[in-house]
Structures are given as structure tokens and as C-alpha cells.
Scaffold this motif. Structure first.
Motif, PDB file in Angstrom:
ATOM      1  N   LEU A  87      48.608  50.083  35.036  1.00  0.00           N
ATOM      2  CA  LEU A  87      49.900  49.606  35.514  1.00  0.00           C
ATOM      3  C   LEU A  87      50.271  48.340  34.753  1.00  0.00           C
ATOM      4  CD1 LEU A  87      49.202  50.014  39.350  1.00  0.00           C
ATOM      5  CD2 LEU A  87      50.194  51.701  37.776  1.00  0.00           C
ATOM      6  N   GLY A  88      51.285  48.440  33.896  1.00  0.00           N
ATOM      7  CA  GLY A  88      51.621  47.326  33.026  1.00  0.00           C
ATOM      8  C   GLY A  88      53.045  46.841  33.174  1.00  0.00           C
ATOM      9  N   THR A  89      53.289  45.624  32.706  1.00  0.00           N
ATOM     10  CA  THR A  89      54.634  45.059  32.645  1.00  0.00           C
ATOM     11  C   THR A  89      55.025  44.890  31.185  1.00  0.00           C
ATOM     12  OG1 THR A  89      53.710  42.809  32.796  1.00  0.00           O
ATOM     13  CG2 THR A  89      54.429  43.862  34.842  1.00  0.00           C
ATOM     14  N   THR A 144      50.781  29.868  37.341  1.00  0.00           N
ATOM     15  CA  THR A 144      49.909  30.160  38.480  1.00  0.00           C
ATOM     16  C   THR A 144      50.518  31.233  39.373  1.00  0.00           C
ATOM     17  OG1 THR A 144      50.852  28.185  39.529  1.00  0.00           O
ATOM     18  CG2 THR A 144      48.639  27.987  38.576  1.00  0.00           C
ATOM     19  N   ALA A 145      51.846  31.245  39.529  1.00  0.00           N
ATOM     20  CA  ALA A 145      52.488  32.289  40.325  1.00  0.00           C
ATOM     21  C   ALA A 145      52.294  33.653  39.667  1.00  0.00           C
ATOM     22  CB  ALA A 145      53.973  31.988  40.501  1.00  0.00           C
ATOM     23  N   CYS A 146      52.409  33.701  38.343  1.00  0.00           N
ATOM     24  CA  CYS A 146      52.194  34.958  37.626  1.00  0.00           C
ATOM     25  C   CYS A 146      50.743  35.407  37.767  1.00  0.00           C
ATOM     26  CB  CYS A 146      52.565  34.788  36.157  1.00  0.00           C
ATOM     27  SG  CYS A 146      52.612  36.339  35.234  1.00  0.00           S
ATOM     28  N   ALA A 147      49.814  34.457  37.659  1.00  0.00           N
ATOM     29  CA  ALA A 147      48.397  34.799  37.805  1.00  0.00           C
ATOM     30  C   ALA A 147      48.098  35.311  39.205  1.00  0.00           C
ATOM     31  CB  ALA A 147      47.536  33.565  37.498  1.00  0.00           C
ATOM     32  N   MET A 148      48.746  34.744  40.233  1.00  0.00           N
ATOM     33  CA  MET A 148      48.570  35.217  41.601  1.00  0.00           C
ATOM     34  C   MET A 148      49.050  36.660  41.755  1.00  0.00           C
ATOM     35  SD  MET A 148      49.859  31.785  43.601  1.00  0.00           S
ATOM     36  CE  MET A 148      50.019  32.593  45.200  1.00  0.00           C
ATOM     37  N   ALA A 149      50.250  36.937  41.239  1.00  0.00           N
ATOM     38  CA  ALA A 149      50.785  38.293  41.328  1.00  0.00           C
ATOM     39  C   ALA A 149      49.873  39.275  40.600  1.00  0.00           C
ATOM     40  CB  ALA A 149      52.191  38.337  40.740  1.00  0.00           C
ATOM     41  N   ALA A 150      49.370  38.858  39.440  1.00  0.00           N
ATOM     42  CA  ALA A 150      48.519  39.740  38.649  1.00  0.00           C
ATOM     43  C   ALA A 150      47.196  40.024  39.353  1.00  0.00           C
ATOM     44  CB  ALA A 150      48.261  39.125  37.277  1.00  0.00           C
ATOM     45  N   LEU A 151      46.564  38.995  39.886  1.00  0.00           N
ATOM     46  CA  LEU A 151      45.277  39.239  40.540  1.00  0.00           C
ATOM     47  C   LEU A 151      45.457  40.066  41.807  1.00  0.00           C
ATOM     48  CD1 LEU A 151      44.374  37.402  43.284  1.00  0.00           C
ATOM     49  CD2 LEU A 151      44.541  35.554  41.616  1.00  0.00           C
ATOM     50  N   THR A 152      46.614  39.913  42.472  1.00  0.00           N
ATOM     51  CA  THR A 152      46.894  40.714  43.667  1.00  0.00           C
ATOM     52  C   THR A 152      47.037  42.184  43.313  1.00  0.00           C
ATOM     53  OG1 THR A 152      48.035  38.820  44.670  1.00  0.00           O
ATOM     54  CG2 THR A 152      48.443  40.986  45.630  1.00  0.00           C
ATOM     55  N   LEU A 153      47.874  42.470  42.309  1.00  0.00           N
ATOM     56  CA  LEU A 153      48.074  43.861  41.912  1.00  0.00           C
ATOM     57  C   LEU A 153      46.797  44.452  41.332  1.00  0.00           C
ATOM     58  CD1 LEU A 153      49.905  46.290  41.630  1.00  0.00           C
ATOM     59  CD2 LEU A 153      50.733  45.361  39.460  1.00  0.00           C
ATOM     60  N   HIS A 168      43.753  43.798  42.243  1.00  0.00           N
ATOM     61  CA  HIS A 168      42.938  44.193  43.396  1.00  0.00           C
ATOM     62  C   HIS A 168      43.463  45.490  44.013  1.00  0.00           C
ATOM     63  CE1 HIS A 168      39.647  41.594  44.614  1.00  0.00           C
ATOM     64  NE2 HIS A 168      40.330  40.518  44.251  1.00  0.00           N
ATOM     65  N   LEU A 169      44.759  45.545  44.273  1.00  0.00           N
ATOM     66  CA  LEU A 169      45.346  46.696  44.956  1.00  0.00           C
ATOM     67  C   LEU A 169      45.204  47.983  44.144  1.00  0.00           C
ATOM     68  CD1 LEU A 169      48.614  45.048  46.347  1.00  0.00           C
ATOM     69  CD2 LEU A 169      46.599  45.741  47.663  1.00  0.00           C
ATOM     70  N   SER A 170      45.179  47.850  42.821  1.00  0.00           N
ATOM     71  CA  SER A 170      45.096  49.037  41.962  1.00  0.00           C
ATOM     72  C   SER A 170      43.677  49.347  41.510  1.00  0.00           C
ATOM     73  CB  SER A 170      45.984  48.841  40.726  1.00  0.00           C
ATOM     74  OG  SER A 170      45.514  47.762  39.924  1.00  0.00           O
ATOM     75  N   GLY A 171      42.709  48.572  41.956  1.00  0.00           N
ATOM     76  CA  GLY A 171      41.336  48.826  41.540  1.00  0.00           C
ATOM     77  C   GLY A 171      41.062  48.465  40.098  1.00  0.00           C
ATOM     78  N   GLY A 172      41.725  47.415  39.602  1.00  0.00           N
ATOM     79  CA  GLY A 172      41.453  46.949  38.241  1.00  0.00           C
ATOM     80  C   GLY A 172      42.212  47.696  37.172  1.00  0.00           C
ATOM     81  N   ARG A 173      43.464  48.058  37.447  1.00  0.00           N
ATOM     82  CA  ARG A 173      44.252  48.840  36.477  1.00  0.00           C
ATOM     83  C   ARG A 173      45.451  48.085  35.921  1.00  0.00           C
ATOM     84  NH1 ARG A 173      46.612  53.471  38.931  1.00  0.00           N
ATOM     85  NH2 ARG A 173      46.104  52.844  41.066  1.00  0.00           N
ATOM     86  N   HIS A 174      45.535  46.801  36.179  1.00  0.00           N
ATOM     87  CA  HIS A 174      46.737  46.059  35.794  1.00  0.00           C
ATOM     88  C   HIS A 174      46.650  45.529  34.364  1.00  0.00           C
ATOM     89  CE1 HIS A 174      50.311  43.782  35.939  1.00  0.00           C
ATOM     90  NE2 HIS A 174      49.808  42.617  36.296  1.00  0.00           N
ATOM     91  N   ILE A 175      47.803  45.541  33.676  1.00  0.00           N
ATOM     92  CA  ILE A 175      47.997  44.902  32.369  1.00  0.00           C
ATOM     93  C   ILE A 175      49.166  43.940  32.514  1.00  0.00           C
ATOM     94  CG2 ILE A 175      48.609  45.214  29.940  1.00  0.00           C
ATOM     95  CD1 ILE A 175      47.695  48.163  30.274  1.00  0.00           C
ATOM     96  N   VAL A 176      48.969  42.684  32.125  1.00  0.00           N
ATOM     97  CA  VAL A 176      50.045  41.695  32.174  1.00  0.00           C
ATOM     98  C   VAL A 176      50.721  41.650  30.812  1.00  0.00           C
ATOM     99  CG1 VAL A 176      50.655  39.296  32.590  1.00  0.00           C
ATOM    100  CG2 VAL A 176      48.788  40.346  33.883  1.00  0.00           C
ATOM    101  N   GLY A 177      51.944  42.133  30.736  1.00  0.00           N
ATOM    102  CA  GLY A 177      52.735  42.024  29.520  1.00  0.00           C
ATOM    103  C   GLY A 177      53.747  40.906  29.678  1.00  0.00           C
ATOM    104  N   LEU A 178      53.723  39.935  28.763  1.00  0.00           N
ATOM    105  CA  LEU A 178      54.545  38.730  28.856  1.00  0.00           C
ATOM    106  C   LEU A 178      55.476  38.603  27.660  1.00  0.00           C
ATOM    107  CD1 LEU A 178      51.786  36.111  29.757  1.00  0.00           C
ATOM    108  CD2 LEU A 178      53.508  37.009  31.331  1.00  0.00           C
TER     109      LEU A 178
END
Length: 343
Positions: free
Chosen positions: A59-61, A72-81, A83-93
Motif C-alpha cells: 500500500l503506497g502513496t 512527525t505527523a507523517c511518520a505517525m500516519a505511516a506507522l499506523t497504516l 501496523h494495520l496492514s501487517g507491514g505493507r506500507h510504502i511512503v511515497g513523498l
């Protein structure tokens, strides 16, 4: 070659078929789904919403705008997602441009590369959770201090322990310095308008970043997830006409007349005269005419349009150029299924 589903950002109204596209993409073996943001819908809410119905895809942006959130707000959103996705997040900035940063977010645009470097460093401190998060600034000083503050700010660790201490970060970069920065500090590059014709040039810029001291990745483990308009059709002319308004918007309307990073991409491709004419027409509110004057070869340079065999061969060309994932935007389940057979 891997495929990713690019859901993008919403237009005037939310899309009505994204749920079925996401389900179909995961079933068809797509590697990832991505969302975007401009100045309407945000990227995280739909990514979490649709991502909750998936089990495997990443799951990426593509991309989050730096100025929309503090690091820090971006890092919070990323660590939350994550967790919810079981380690499937990609942060695209991405840094966006001054028109959006100053006009929509009310933030300063100065020194975008330095801001990106500082932003990513802070996010990685949050996820590592090795010590309270601090930053000397100058763009995102933590804790904030000075005559106009209470003086009570203190360094903090995230309460929640991140699922992963190092969530992947990719940069949406278009200029040579920003692309080199992606190779130096990120895990991947998210080009919006990519042409295999300039692969050697891109690789030179990437190699500059890979060669810097402390670079995170090498070419062998660095991802290039390129947005790719792929249309399987026997009527190329009709597809070109459908794509040209999108190109006209980005050439002529995404940024100011003098500062448009998307337009600069097409100038580097050799289309400076086209960009100037499109920009003039678009700024004069002659948008349909701006789209019509774009030559077919401009579309061909960064899109794949044609019959099945042509599309299959062009995918191989993009792969040989170094692209690891093609982010596509099919409009139907049938299109997803057809694309899945070609990669």
C-alpha cells in the motif's frame, strides 16, 4: 516486471469503482496499490479504506506532499497504516511546487532538497524509536525553541512501537538533483513522466546518488516505480486524444507559468517549443486547444498505446531501462485482467 494500481487522487467527485479495481488487482497478482493527493482528496484516507479489503498487495502513496504534514505527523500516519496492514506500507513523498505549497498549505517552499532530507531523517528517527526525536533544523527544528515559544517543548519517542523500524520511503522526483537525492536517501524513485529514451540520463543522475557516502541502496535493491499510461487498443489516435488533456494540464496548469517542474520534464525530453505553446494556450483558458496541439510523439514518449503485441514489447523496453514496477490506471476489471497477462 511488477504492476501497481495507481488510483490517483479524486476529481470533482470520488471514483465509484475503486473497490472493485483494488479487489481485481490483488486477485490478478498486482504487487501494489497507490493513492495520490493534490488539493482535494488526501492520500492516506482512501489508501487505508481500500487497503483494509486487501491481504497481500503493498500500500503506497504516490505521492504525499511534504507540506501537508509535519514529518512527525507523517511518520505517525505511516506507522499506523503499517501496523494495520501487517507491514505493507510504502511512503511515497514529494515536495509539490510553490503554487500549491504557498497557495494551499501556506508554507514556505525554499530549499526543497534540504527540507526533504531533514523530513526523511525525522521520520526514520520516529520509526527506529531508539531515542527521543530531535532535529537541529533549520526547517523542522525539534523541539521548537526561541523567544516566541513557551520553552516547554521536549524531545519525545512515539508511544506506539512501530511494526517495522524502517518503513520504505520513495521520492517523487523530476529534476536531476532530486533524483540523485532519491538514490542517496530513499528506497525507490517514483517518476511521474518517464521515458525509456532518457534511461541513460536518469541512470547518470541515480548513479550520482548511489555513489555518495552513506547511500542507503545500490542499483540492485533500489526500486523505480514509474507511472505508465498503458492502453491496449487498435485505435491509437482516439487514445492519444484522450491522454492529451491530461498532459496539457500538467504542462500548462500544474504550477506557475515560470515554475512548473512537470513542464521541465518535457523540456528535458526535447519538447520545449511544445511546452511553451501549451502553457500559453492553457493560461489563456484555451485548454482544449492546448491539448489538441500536442503532437502524438509526445504521448508516445511516456505512454504505451497499441495492440497487445506492441504493449508487451514496450513493457520489455521499460524493464530493460531499469523500471521495476509500472504504476497503471486501468478503468475496469477487464483492463486489469488483460494487463496482468502482459507483465
Amino acid at each position: 516486471m511488477k504492476l501497481g494500481l495507481q488510483l490517483g487522487y479524486w476529481g470533482a467527485q470520488p471514483a465509484t469503482n475503486h473497490a472493485e479495481l483494488v479487489t481485481a488487482a490483488e486477485s490478478a497478482g498486482f504487487d501494489s496499490i497507490f493513492t495520490a493527493e493534490a488539493w482535494g482528496s488526501d492520500a492516506y484516507t482512501p489508501l487505508a479504506w481500500w487497503g483494509s479489503a486487501t491481504e497481500r498487495v503493498r500500500l503506497g502513496t504516490s505521492v504525499l506532499q511534504l507540506s501537508a504534514r509535519t514529518p512527525t505527523a507523517c511518520a505517525m500516519a505511516a506507522l499506523t497504516l503499517d501496523h494495520l496492514s501487517g507491514g505493507r506500507h510504502i511512503v511515497g513523498l514529494g515536495v509539490s511546487g510553490p503554487q500549491v505549497v504557498e497557495g494551499w498549505y501556506g508554507q514556505r517552499f525554499a530549499k526543497p532538497l534540504a527540507r526533504t532530507r531533514e523530513y526523511v531523517d525525522i521520520m526514520r528517527q520516529v520509526w527506529a524509536r531508539e531515542a527521543p526525536v530531535t532535529s537541529a533544523g533549520p526547517h523542522y527544528p525539534l523541539p521548537l525553541s526561541g523567544a516566541d515559544t513557551t520553552g516547554l517543548g521536549k524531545p519525545l519517542k512515539p508511544i506506539t512501537h512501530p511494526l517495522r523500524a524502517d518503513i520504505p520511503v520513495m521520492l517523487g522526483a523530476e529534476g536531476p538533483k532530486n533524483i540523485a537525492l532519491a538514490a542517496e536517501i530513499a528506497d525507490g524513485w517514483l517518476p511521474l513522466f518517464y521515458t525509456p529514451r532518457l534511461a541513460d540520463t536518469y541512470n547518470d543522475w541515480l548513479d550520482e546518488g548511489f555513489a555518495r557516502a552513506g547511500a542507503r541502496r545500490s542499483r540492485e535493491d533500489f526500486e523505480i516505480c514509474a507511472t505508465a499510461q498503458i492502453v491496449i487498443t487498435d485505435d491509437r489516435a482516439a487514445s492519444y486524444e484522450a491522454i492529451k488533456p491530461f498532459l496539457a494540464l500538467y504542462m500548462g496548469g500544474m504550477g506557475s507559468e515560470d515554475t512548473n517542474f512537470h513542464a521541465e520534464v518535457y523540456r528535458r525530453m526535447g519538447y520545449a517549443d511544445v511546452v511553451d505553446e501549451v502553457t500559453a494556450l492553457f493560461r489563456a483558458d484555451r485548454k482544449e486547444e492546448a491539448a489538441r496541439i500536442i503532437p502524438d510523439e509526445v504521448v508516445q514518449d511516456s505512454a504505451i498505446v497499441g495492440d497487445v503485441e506492441h504493449v508487451r514489447e514496450q513493457i520489455k523496453v521499460w524493464e530493460a531501462a531499469g523500471v521495476t514496477t509500472m504504476l497503471v490506471s486501468p478503468g475496469s476489471v477487464a483492463e486489469i485482467d488483460r494487463l496482468a497477462t502482459l507483465s
